[in-house]
Design a protein around this motif. Structure first.
Motif, PDB file in Angstrom:
ATOM      1  N   MET A  20       0.856  -1.180   0.000  1.00 24.19           N
ATOM      2  CA  MET A  20       0.000   0.000   0.000  1.00 24.19           C
ATOM      3  C   MET A  20       0.898   1.239   0.000  1.00 24.19           C
ATOM      4  N   HIS A  21       0.727   2.095  -1.017  1.00 23.46           N
ATOM      5  CA  HIS A  21       1.505   3.335  -1.154  1.00 23.46           C
ATOM      6  C   HIS A  21       0.614   4.519  -0.784  1.00 23.46           C
ATOM      7  N   VAL A  22       0.997   5.241   0.258  1.00 19.15           N
ATOM      8  CA  VAL A  22       0.219   6.390   0.731  1.00 19.15           C
ATOM      9  C   VAL A  22       1.205   7.450   1.217  1.00 19.15           C
ATOM     10  N   ALA A  23       0.841   8.715   1.073  1.00 16.30           N
ATOM     11  CA  ALA A  23       1.656   9.798   1.637  1.00 16.30           C
ATOM     12  C   ALA A  23       1.257   9.956   3.103  1.00 16.30           C
ATOM     13  N   PRO A  24       2.172   9.674   4.040  1.00 15.08           N
ATOM     14  CA  PRO A  24       1.840   9.826   5.461  1.00 15.08           C
ATOM     15  C   PRO A  24       1.436  11.261   5.780  1.00 15.08           C
ATOM     16  N   PRO A  25       0.694  11.445   6.877  1.00 14.09           N
ATOM     17  CA  PRO A  25       0.301  12.804   7.266  1.00 14.09           C
ATOM     18  C   PRO A  25       1.519  13.724   7.346  1.00 14.09           C
ATOM     19  N   HIS A  26       1.352  14.914   6.833  1.00 15.25           N
ATOM     20  CA  HIS A  26       2.384  15.965   6.857  1.00 15.25           C
ATOM     21  C   HIS A  26       3.599  15.620   5.994  1.00 15.25           C
ATOM     22  N   GLN A  27       3.429  14.695   5.040  1.00 16.25           N
ATOM     23  CA  GLN A  27       4.495  14.367   4.094  1.00 16.25           C
ATOM     24  C   GLN A  27       3.923  14.426   2.680  1.00 16.25           C
ATOM     25  N   LEU A  30      -3.744  -0.577  -8.382  1.00 13.78           N
ATOM     26  CA  LEU A  30      -4.994   0.169  -8.454  1.00 13.78           C
ATOM     27  C   LEU A  30      -4.917   1.421  -7.597  1.00 13.78           C
ATOM     28  N   VAL A  31      -5.748   2.387  -7.946  1.00 14.97           N
ATOM     29  CA  VAL A  31      -5.854   3.585  -7.134  1.00 14.97           C
ATOM     30  C   VAL A  31      -6.542   3.207  -5.823  1.00 14.97           C
ATOM     31  N   LEU A  32      -6.069   3.783  -4.734  1.00 17.06           N
ATOM     32  CA  LEU A  32      -6.623   3.552  -3.409  1.00 17.06           C
ATOM     33  C   LEU A  32      -7.394   4.803  -3.011  1.00 17.06           C
ATOM     34  N   GLN A  33      -8.642   4.604  -2.581  1.00 18.71           N
ATOM     35  CA  GLN A  33      -9.492   5.743  -2.223  1.00 18.71           C
ATOM     36  C   GLN A  33     -10.090   5.553  -0.838  1.00 18.71           C
ATOM     37  N   ASP A  34     -10.488   6.682  -0.243  1.00 17.77           N
ATOM     38  CA  ASP A  34     -11.190   6.614   1.035  1.00 17.77           C
ATOM     39  C   ASP A  34     -12.692   6.520   0.776  1.00 17.77           C
ATOM     40  N   GLN A  35     -13.483   6.514   1.840  1.00 19.50           N
ATOM     41  CA  GLN A  35     -14.936   6.353   1.721  1.00 19.50           C
ATOM     42  C   GLN A  35     -15.600   7.434   0.885  1.00 19.50           C
ATOM     43  N   THR A  36     -15.000   8.613   0.807  1.00 20.62           N
ATOM     44  CA  THR A  36     -15.592   9.711   0.043  1.00 20.62           C
ATOM     45  C   THR A  36     -15.218   9.650  -1.442  1.00 20.62           C
ATOM     46  N   ARG A  68     -11.930   0.405   0.668  1.00 15.07           N
ATOM     47  CA  ARG A  68     -12.540   1.747   0.570  1.00 15.07           C
ATOM     48  C   ARG A  68     -13.639   1.924   1.614  1.00 15.07           C
ATOM     49  N   LYS A  69     -14.429   0.889   1.834  1.00 18.35           N
ATOM     50  CA  LYS A  69     -15.508   0.952   2.828  1.00 18.35           C
ATOM     51  C   LYS A  69     -14.973   1.105   4.246  1.00 18.35           C
ATOM     52  N   GLN A  70     -13.714   0.716   4.466  1.00 16.63           N
ATOM     53  CA  GLN A  70     -13.134   0.715   5.808  1.00 16.63           C
ATOM     54  C   GLN A  70     -12.193   1.898   6.071  1.00 16.63           C
ATOM     55  N   ILE A  71     -12.004   2.752   5.065  1.00  9.33           N
ATOM     56  CA  ILE A  71     -11.057   3.864   5.207  1.00  9.33           C
ATOM     57  C   ILE A  71     -11.820   5.189   5.166  1.00  9.33           C
ATOM     58  N   PRO A  72     -12.164   5.758   6.341  1.00 11.55           N
ATOM     59  CA  PRO A  72     -12.882   7.029   6.339  1.00 11.55           C
ATOM     60  C   PRO A  72     -12.053   8.166   5.737  1.00 11.55           C
ATOM     61  N   ASN A  73     -10.722   8.115   5.948  1.00 13.10           N
ATOM     62  CA  ASN A  73      -9.814   9.121   5.408  1.00 13.10           C
ATOM     63  C   ASN A  73      -8.396   8.571   5.498  1.00 13.10           C
ATOM     64  N   LYS A  74      -7.477   9.231   4.830  1.00 15.93           N
ATOM     65  CA  LYS A  74      -6.084   8.777   4.792  1.00 15.93           C
ATOM     66  C   LYS A  74      -5.499   8.653   6.196  1.00 15.93           C
ATOM     67  N   GLU A  75      -5.772   9.616   7.037  1.00 14.13           N
ATOM     68  CA  GLU A  75      -5.197   9.633   8.380  1.00 14.13           C
ATOM     69  C   GLU A  75      -5.573   8.390   9.191  1.00 14.13           C
ATOM     70  N   SER A  76      -6.749   7.824   8.904  1.00 14.17           N
ATOM     71  CA  SER A  76      -7.196   6.642   9.660  1.00 14.17           C
ATOM     72  C   SER A  76      -6.263   5.442   9.467  1.00 14.17           C
ATOM     73  N   LEU A  77      -5.547   5.395   8.352  1.00  9.28           N
ATOM     74  CA  LEU A  77      -4.621   4.290   8.109  1.00  9.28           C
ATOM     75  C   LEU A  77      -3.461   4.298   9.102  1.00  9.28           C
ATOM     76  N   PHE A  78      -3.170   5.447   9.679  1.00  9.68           N
ATOM     77  CA  PHE A  78      -2.024   5.606  10.573  1.00  9.68           C
ATOM     78  C   PHE A  78      -2.422   5.536  12.045  1.00  9.68           C
ATOM     79  N   GLU A  79      -3.695   5.294  12.308  1.00  8.93           N
ATOM     80  CA  GLU A  79      -4.182   5.196  13.688  1.00  8.93           C
ATOM     81  C   GLU A  79      -3.888   3.813  14.239  1.00  8.93           C
ATOM     82  N   PRO A  80      -3.830   3.708  15.565  1.00  4.44           N
ATOM     83  CA  PRO A  80      -3.670   2.383  16.170  1.00  4.44           C
ATOM     84  C   PRO A  80      -4.840   1.468  15.777  1.00  4.44           C
ATOM     85  N   VAL A  81      -4.585   0.184  15.730  1.00 10.31           N
ATOM     86  CA  VAL A  81      -5.610  -0.784  15.368  1.00 10.31           C
ATOM     87  C   VAL A  81      -6.689  -0.805  16.445  1.00 10.31           C
ATOM     88  N   LYS A  82      -7.929  -0.812  15.989  1.00 10.61           N
ATOM     89  CA  LYS A  82      -9.068  -0.829  16.928  1.00 10.61           C
ATOM     90  C   LYS A  82      -9.599  -2.235  17.071  1.00 10.61           C
TER      91      LYS A  82
END
Length: 157
Positions: free
Chosen positions: A51-58, A103-109, A143-157
């Motif tokens: 998974m390739h994503v730009a981390p927050p503030h990067q 593939l392109v990775l998208q959030d819920q929006t 996509r259904k599980q990712i409300p926004n990019k930042e959620s990927l960097f949160e601790p596992v719930k």
């Protein structure tokens, strides 16, 4: 084969160079890694996910979750083309033993947040369209599980 996940808190990981100096800094993405691990468990036909994503503030897109390590590796030209155009990249690797679906990775929006590389073992005659559908299914489930990019960097719930 048993696959395990290592759950890490949101943290910075420092990569040491051969000389022992800090060479790179990478943000760990625990929730992204959980999604990768779950997809691999659910789809045994998949051999690699990154998974390739730009981390927050990067600004740079990096591998933030995978089953092959390389966390912090900067996205290459193919990855960025998928992110910038939204068009999937489908190819057989140079040795001819893997079919790669990026593939392109998208959030819920529907906002593009990165790219997902999903790789299958391949031999001539294998059904590439079926593999592409599996990759799309994984991406759509994420996509259904990712409300926004930042959620990927949160601790596992």
């Amino acid at each position: 084969m048993i696959k395990t996940a290592i759950v890490l808190p949101l943290a910075l990981v420092f990569v040491l160079s051969a000389a022992g100096n800090v060479a790179a800094q990478t943000t760990v993405a625990p929730t992204a890694q959980k999604l990768v691990d779950e997809a691999l468990a659910k789809h045994p036909e998949v051999v690699i996910i990154a998974m390739h994503v730009a981390p927050p503030h990067q600004n740079d897109y990096l591998i933030v979750a995978s089953n092959i390590g390389r966390i912090g590796k900067k996205a290459d030209e193919d990855d960025m083309r998928v992110i910038n155009t939204g068009k999937s990249n489908l190819e057989i690797n140079k040795t001819g033993n893997h079919f790669e679906v990026e593939l392109v990775l998208q959030d819920q929006t529907g906002k593009t947040i990165g790219a997902a590389g999903i790789v299958f073992n391949y031999k001539p005659g294998d059904d590439k369209a079926r593999m592409e559908k599996v990759a799309e299914q994984i991406r759509d489930e994420w996509r259904k599980q990712i409300p926004n990019k930042e959620s990927l960097f949160e601790p596992v719930k």
